[in-house]
Design an enzyme around this catalytic site. Structure first.
Site, PDB file in Angstrom:
ATOM      1  N   CYS A   1       6.533  -3.688  -4.623  1.00 59.63           N
ATOM      2  CA  CYS A   1       5.250  -4.019  -4.002  1.00 59.63           C
ATOM      3  C   CYS A   1       4.390  -4.864  -4.943  1.00 59.63           C
ATOM      4  O   CYS A   1       3.586  -5.661  -4.498  1.00 59.63           O
ATOM      5  CB  CYS A   1       4.520  -2.739  -3.623  1.00 59.63           C
ATOM      6  SG  CYS A   1       4.361  -1.607  -4.992  1.00 59.63           S
TER       7      CYS A   1
ATOM      8  N   LYS B   1       9.170  13.018   3.704  1.00 58.15           N
ATOM      9  CA  LYS B   1      10.100  12.200   4.496  1.00 58.15           C
ATOM     10  C   LYS B   1      10.491  10.960   3.692  1.00 58.15           C
ATOM     11  O   LYS B   1       9.717  10.017   3.563  1.00 58.15           O
ATOM     12  CB  LYS B   1       9.480  11.770   5.825  1.00 58.15           C
ATOM     13  CG  LYS B   1      10.556  11.270   6.782  1.00 58.15           C
ATOM     14  CD  LYS B   1      10.150  10.046   7.519  1.00 58.15           C
ATOM     15  CE  LYS B   1      10.696   8.711   7.303  1.00 58.15           C
ATOM     16  NZ  LYS B   1      11.993   8.379   6.955  1.00 58.15           N
TER      17      LYS B   1
ATOM     18  N   GLU C   1      -0.281   3.308   0.064  1.00 60.31           N
ATOM     19  CA  GLU C   1       0.143   2.344  -0.955  1.00 60.31           C
ATOM     20  C   GLU C   1       0.991   1.320  -0.219  1.00 60.31           C
ATOM     21  O   GLU C   1       2.116   1.621   0.176  1.00 60.31           O
ATOM     22  CB  GLU C   1       0.987   3.037  -2.034  1.00 60.31           C
ATOM     23  CG  GLU C   1       0.333   4.219  -2.707  1.00 60.31           C
ATOM     24  CD  GLU C   1      -0.733   3.815  -3.699  1.00 60.31           C
ATOM     25  OE1 GLU C   1      -0.888   2.616  -3.976  1.00 60.31           O
ATOM     26  OE2 GLU C   1      -1.439   4.706  -4.180  1.00 60.31           O
TER      27      GLU C   1
ATOM     28  N   GLU D   1       4.516 -11.357   2.704  1.00 59.59           N
ATOM     29  CA  GLU D   1       5.303 -10.623   1.707  1.00 59.59           C
ATOM     30  C   GLU D   1       6.791 -10.763   2.028  1.00 59.59           C
ATOM     31  O   GLU D   1       7.221 -10.514   3.148  1.00 59.59           O
ATOM     32  CB  GLU D   1       4.916  -9.140   1.729  1.00 59.59           C
ATOM     33  CG  GLU D   1       5.604  -8.373   0.624  1.00 59.59           C
ATOM     34  CD  GLU D   1       5.305  -6.872   0.655  1.00 59.59           C
ATOM     35  OE1 GLU D   1       5.266  -6.297   1.746  1.00 59.59           O
ATOM     36  OE2 GLU D   1       5.122  -6.298  -0.428  1.00 59.59           O
TER      37      GLU D   1
HETATM   38  P1  NDP Z   1       8.199   0.924   5.908  1.00 55.93           P
HETATM   39  O1  NDP Z   1       6.744   0.956   6.128  1.00 55.93           O
HETATM   40  O2  NDP Z   1       9.057   0.415   6.994  1.00 55.93           O
HETATM   41  O3  NDP Z   1       8.771   2.374   5.543  1.00 55.93           O
HETATM   42  C1  NDP Z   1       8.202   3.229   4.601  1.00 55.93           C
HETATM   43  C2  NDP Z   1       8.401   4.663   5.033  1.00 55.93           C
HETATM   44  O4  NDP Z   1       7.691   4.886   6.244  1.00 55.93           O
HETATM   45  C3  NDP Z   1       9.865   5.013   5.340  1.00 55.93           C
HETATM   46  O5  NDP Z   1      10.105   6.357   5.008  1.00 55.93           O
HETATM   47  C4  NDP Z   1       9.909   4.804   6.844  1.00 55.93           C
HETATM   48  O6  NDP Z   1      10.980   5.451   7.486  1.00 55.93           O
HETATM   49  C5  NDP Z   1       8.577   5.381   7.248  1.00 55.93           C
HETATM   50  N1  NDP Z   1       8.094   4.958   8.561  1.00 55.93           N
HETATM   51  C6  NDP Z   1       8.489   3.889   9.302  1.00 55.93           C
HETATM   52  N2  NDP Z   1       7.810   3.863  10.490  1.00 55.93           N
HETATM   53  C7  NDP Z   1       6.984   4.943  10.493  1.00 55.93           C
HETATM   54  C8  NDP Z   1       6.034   5.459  11.420  1.00 55.93           C
HETATM   55  N3  NDP Z   1       5.805   4.879  12.597  1.00 55.93           N
HETATM   56  N4  NDP Z   1       5.349   6.577  11.092  1.00 55.93           N
HETATM   57  C9  NDP Z   1       5.539   7.190   9.902  1.00 55.93           C
HETATM   58  N5  NDP Z   1       6.457   6.754   8.988  1.00 55.93           N
HETATM   59  C10 NDP Z   1       7.159   5.638   9.268  1.00 55.93           C
HETATM   60  O7  NDP Z   1       8.401   0.098   4.576  1.00 55.93           O
HETATM   61  P2  NDP Z   1       9.771  -0.298   3.909  1.00 55.93           P
HETATM   62  O8  NDP Z   1      10.668   0.863   3.814  1.00 55.93           O
HETATM   63  O9  NDP Z   1      10.262  -1.520   4.538  1.00 55.93           O
HETATM   64  O10 NDP Z   1       9.280  -0.576   2.412  1.00 55.93           O
HETATM   65  C11 NDP Z   1       8.860  -1.796   2.009  1.00 55.93           C
HETATM   66  C12 NDP Z   1       7.354  -1.884   2.032  1.00 55.93           C
HETATM   67  O11 NDP Z   1       6.788  -0.891   1.202  1.00 55.93           O
HETATM   68  C13 NDP Z   1       6.870  -3.187   1.470  1.00 55.93           C
HETATM   69  O12 NDP Z   1       5.899  -3.765   2.295  1.00 55.93           O
HETATM   70  C14 NDP Z   1       6.260  -2.825   0.138  1.00 55.93           C
HETATM   71  O13 NDP Z   1       5.290  -3.684  -0.318  1.00 55.93           O
HETATM   72  C15 NDP Z   1       5.772  -1.456   0.371  1.00 55.93           C
HETATM   73  N6  NDP Z   1       5.706  -0.725  -0.882  1.00 55.93           N
HETATM   74  C16 NDP Z   1       4.478  -0.471  -1.417  1.00 55.93           C
HETATM   75  C17 NDP Z   1       4.355   0.161  -2.637  1.00 55.93           C
HETATM   76  C18 NDP Z   1       3.005   0.473  -3.206  1.00 55.93           C
HETATM   77  O14 NDP Z   1       2.914   1.380  -4.019  1.00 55.93           O
HETATM   78  N7  NDP Z   1       1.952  -0.216  -2.836  1.00 55.93           N
HETATM   79  C19 NDP Z   1       5.531   0.561  -3.412  1.00 55.93           C
HETATM   80  C20 NDP Z   1       6.770   0.274  -2.739  1.00 55.93           C
HETATM   81  C21 NDP Z   1       6.839  -0.356  -1.519  1.00 55.93           C
HETATM   82  P3  NDP Z   1      12.375   4.652   7.754  1.00 55.93           P
HETATM   83  O15 NDP Z   1      13.075   4.675   6.482  1.00 55.93           O
HETATM   84  O16 NDP Z   1      13.084   5.395   8.793  1.00 55.93           O
HETATM   85  O17 NDP Z   1      11.989   3.272   8.208  1.00 55.93           O
END
Ligand code: NDP
Length: 491
Positions: free
Chosen positions: A285, A176, A251, A386
């Site tokens: 991140c 997803k 992550e 963040e």
């Molecule tokens: P989100 O947590 O909002 O989204 C990440 C993914 O999870 C998307 O595909 C999102 O879908 C999906 N998602 C959202 N809600 C749910 C749920 N209830 N159940 C299952 N899946 C869900 O993060 P962001 O997209 O805003 O990304 C930014 C964040 O990601 C930052 O906090 C960043 O630090 C972190 N990040 C961490 C990394 C690492 O390796 N540690 C690398 C890159 C980013 P949808 O698109 O529909 O919201």
């Protein structure tokens, strides 16, 4: 302008539209529509997962010899390289990153498939030391259907990082991608098809995370979730996983400290700190968003940093010289603006940036200037929350004890950077700072062969490395009796 044609999703071996609402994805540099899709629905999720389970059983992928699975992964790597320029341009439109960066991400995705193919083919099982008249072994089995949920900031690389080891381990995968950046995940599925991955083994389900991601995580046939995204979402997934007794890797976010000591090579440190926070427009991140600088050199170092930030080329992602592109969405830019305003309300001083650039392309896309703030302490909101954007907070320190106490005072513990010529001090600080990755006299370097992950609110589990494959397998112990007589107990 006419709307783009509707893209098909990949569901249980069929390319067809999702059953949900139509939505468009946009090029963040101009706001123009790039693609239109029908989102997946929970019914599509059921179809994909049940189809993946059937395909997993029928195809024999899980019991295929490792070199046979590796051959498919090698072909995927080759196809990514064949289509590299097209994929890099598509990813630029998908999330607005500069073309130089999307080319690097595509190359990294190909490298990931290549590495995981080699790791799969050479992974060994263990004969463990025997403690009696028996032979003991530790082996690993595929899990069945596993899920990968990815964010919008580095699509093809983060998707390859989950897909390649999960497939190498012999699983079926339901992927997803983020709702706003679905294009590269769909392209990867097409290349996997072309490479000969059994049909139905991989489904790609774009749609709202709170609906689709949630339904995938809860599905009883999904035996593991590999997630990259925000900490709040990670917690939600971990709670569901606890009920299902299902392993997860998470992550998550970061607020990483970069430490510049008095004796650092300042040319290297200035370049490294700028790269650490402002590359990818800070939507990373591991962004080095807290700069700890020795008080004695603070004035000189920060002046050089501000000068460097003002010279960064912010603009058209299609231009090879561009260093910073737009932010992902208007809503994300608004959230960054709120963080900066809160920092100013708390008494922070803007040294540069803190606004949208004006004129030309800047009026259409979601651009934001590289921003440096000082005058706050490590307990402030800007130091603790963040931002996920191009915003750096400068924090002075007095000695190593003070430095480590401040650097570790965060719920996050993902990465850290140290700039010094003193190797003994670097060693002590690198061991004392709490983080999954520490860079010494460099920043944001990555290697597929080195594990990656966070501590505390930055995550659980590790990706990459040879062991990355084992994360997608169940361990099993085998005991082979070598007794010449029946077991004595029953005699
Ligand atoms: P989100 O947590 O909002 O989204 C990440 C993914 O999870 C998307 O595909 C999102 O879908 C999906 N998602 C959202 N809600 C749910 C749920 N209830 N159940 C299952 N899946 C869900 O993060 P962001 O997209 O805003 O990304 C930014 C964040 O990601 C930052 O906090 C960043 O630090 C972190 N990040 C961490 C990394 C690492 O390796 N540690 C690398 C890159 C980013 P949808 O698109 O529909 O919201």
């Amino acid at each position: 302008m006419s709307s783009p044609a509707l893209l098909d999703l990949c569901i249980a071996g069929h390319w067809r539209p999702g059953s949900g609402e139509v939505y468009e994805t946009c090029y963040p540099a101009t706001g123009e529509a790039v693609a239109a899709l029908r989102a997946a629905t929970p019914a599509d999720v059921d179809e994909a997962i049940e189809g993946a389970h059937r395909a997993w059983r029928a195809s024999g992928w899980g019991s295929a010899k490792p070199h046979e699975r590796a051959a498919v992964l090698h072909r995927v790597a080759g196809l990514i390289r064949r289509d590299a320029e097209r994929l890099a341009q598509l990813q630029r439109q998908d999330n607005g990153k500069p073309i130089a960066e999307t080319r690097a991400l595509v190359a990294s995705a190909a490298g990931t498939f290549q590495y995981m193919a080699a790791a799969c083919e050479t992974l060994e099982e263990a004969i463990t030391p025997s403690r009696g008249p028996y032979l003991t072994m530790s082996v690993h089995e595929p899990m069945g259907v596993v899920a990968a949920i990815t964010p919008w900031n580095s699509p093809i690389a983060s998707e390859a990082q989950k897909l390649a080891p999960a497939l190498a381990a012999g699983n079926a995968v339901v992927l997803k991608p983020a709702e706003v950046t679905p294009l590269l995940a769909l392209e990867l599925a097409r290349l996997c098809d072309e490479a000969g991955l059994p049909k139905g083994l991989l489904s790609v389900l774009p749609g709202k995370g709170s609906v689709i991601g949630d339904a995938i995580t809860r599905h009883p046939l999904v035996r593991r979730v590999a997630f990259t995204g925000g900490t709040a979402t990670g917690r939600h997934i971990a709670r569901i996983a606890a009920d299902k007794m299902m392993p997860v890797s998470l992550e998550l976010g970061g607020k990483s400290p970069t430490m510049v000591l008095e004796d650092a090579d300042l040319d290297h440190a200035v370049a490294g700190v700028l790269y650490g926070i402002f590359s990818s427009s800070g939507e990373s991140c591991i962004a080095g968003s807290r700069l700890f600088v020795a008080r004695r050199i603070q004035r000189e170092f920060v002046a050089r940093l501000v000068e460097g930030a003002r010279r960064l080329r912010l603009g058209d992602p299609a231009d090879e010289r561009t260093q910073m592109g737009p932010l992902i969405t208007a809503a994300h830019r608004a959230s960054i603006e709120r963080h900066v305003q809160a920092a100013l309300d708390d008494g922070g001083r803007l040294l540069c940036g803190g606004r949208r650039p004006a004129g030309g392309l800047y009026e259409r896309g979601w651009f934001y200037e590289p921003t440096i703030v000082e005058g706050l302490d490590n307990r402030s909101r800007l130091a603790q929350e963040e931002v996920f954007g191009p915003v750096l907070l400068v924090l002075p320190f007095d000695d190593d004890e003070d430095l480590i106490a401040q650097a570790n005072d965060s719920v996050y513990a993902l990465a850290a950077g140290i700039w010094t010529r003193d190797f003994q001090r670097a060693w002590k600080l690198a061991r004392a700072v709490q983080a999954g990755t520490v860079w010494i006299n460099t920043y944001k370097l990555f290697s597929i062969s080195t594990p990656f992950g966070g501590w505390r609110d930055s995550g659980l589990g590790r990706e990459k490395g040879r062991e990355g494959i084992l994360q997608y397998m169940e361990q099993k112990s085998l005991y082979w009796g070598l007794n010449e007589q029946p077991l004595p107990w029953a005699r």
